[in-house]
Design a protein around this motif. Structure first.
Motif, short mmCIF file in Angstrom:
data_model
loop_
_atom_site.label_atom_id
_atom_site.label_comp_id
_atom_site.label_asym_id
_atom_site.label_seq_id
_atom_site.Cartn_x
_atom_site.Cartn_y
_atom_site.Cartn_z
N ALA A 184 -7.57 -0.25 4.51
CA ALA A 184 -7.41 0.66 3.21
C ALA A 184 -6.51 1.88 3.65
CB ALA A 184 -8.91 1.66 3.42
N GLU A 185 -6.35 2.23 4.69
CA GLU A 185 -5.33 3.41 5.26
C GLU A 185 -3.96 2.98 4.85
OE1 GLU A 185 -3.65 4.39 9.52
OE2 GLU A 185 -5.64 5.16 9.20
N ALA A 186 -3.50 1.47 4.99
CA ALA A 186 -2.30 1.06 4.70
C ALA A 186 -2.26 0.79 3.12
CB ALA A 186 -2.02 -0.27 5.35
N VAL A 187 -2.99 0.76 2.49
CA VAL A 187 -3.20 0.50 0.95
C VAL A 187 -2.75 2.04 0.41
CG1 VAL A 187 -4.40 0.41 -1.06
CG2 VAL A 187 -4.38 -1.44 0.55
N HIS A 188 -3.48 2.78 0.84
CA HIS A 188 -3.33 4.42 0.56
C HIS A 188 -2.05 4.74 0.88
CE1 HIS A 188 -4.11 8.67 -0.27
NE2 HIS A 188 -3.73 8.96 0.88
N HIS A 189 -1.36 4.68 1.79
CA HIS A 189 -0.16 4.87 2.48
C HIS A 189 0.92 4.46 1.46
CE1 HIS A 189 -1.46 7.66 5.49
NE2 HIS A 189 -2.00 6.72 6.26
N VAL A 190 1.06 3.20 1.34
CA VAL A 190 2.01 2.43 0.67
C VAL A 190 1.91 2.77 -0.72
CG1 VAL A 190 2.79 0.12 0.32
CG2 VAL A 190 2.04 0.60 2.49
#
Length: 148
Positions: free
Chosen positions: A36-42
């Motif tokens: 979820a962190e990766a999705v948010h950042h990208v």
């Protein structure tokens, strides 16, 4: 939060939970939270690069939570190169460029699965050539003919 789809918004091909699971699998992340962190950042970084109809059309393909992350960003006035995108993401998130590139590939593979090929082609046409690799696509350039 109200999660019913708007009548004019097509239902995305996958839910946000399914998207997170796909990103978790693609990125080999140990937890759903890391995915979820990766999705948010990208998606935040991508939202700073996309404008116009492509931005709107991509948001309509994504689950609501992902679309809100994408569209919450104000687009930059100049496009970063693909490598610039990765370096900017690394700087903003405090990770190495290698991890930022990994996150980008994992998230954009899920985005590629949700966007139809025509939309993906339009998105890539509006971005510098090296973005194709970030989306897992090959983009061959035709040689330019010299003026006679």
């Amino acid at each position: 939060m109200y999660h019913q789809p708007r009548p004019d918004r097509p239902t995305p091909a996958m839910t946000f939970d399914q998207m997170l699971e796909r990103v978790r699998y693609e990125g080999a992340y140990p937890t759903r939270e890391r995915a979820a962190e990766a999705v948010h950042h990208v998606l935040s970084a991508l939202g700073r690069q996309l404008t116009g109809d492509e931005r709107v059309d991509l948001a309509q393909c994504l689950p609501v939570e992902a679309a809100l992350t994408l569209t919450a960003q104000i687009p930059d006035t100049q496009h970063l190169t693909g490598w610039g995108f990765v370096k900017d993401l690394a700087a903003r998130t405090g990770v190495s460029p290698a991890i930022a590139r990994w996150d980008t590939g994992a998230v954009l593979s899920a985005v590629t699965a949700l966007a139809d090929p025509g939309l993906l082609a339009r998105i890539l046409q509006g971005l510098p050539d090296d973005y194709a690799l970030l989306f897992g696509q090959a983009r061959l350039r035709r040689p330019q003919r010299a003026a006679a």
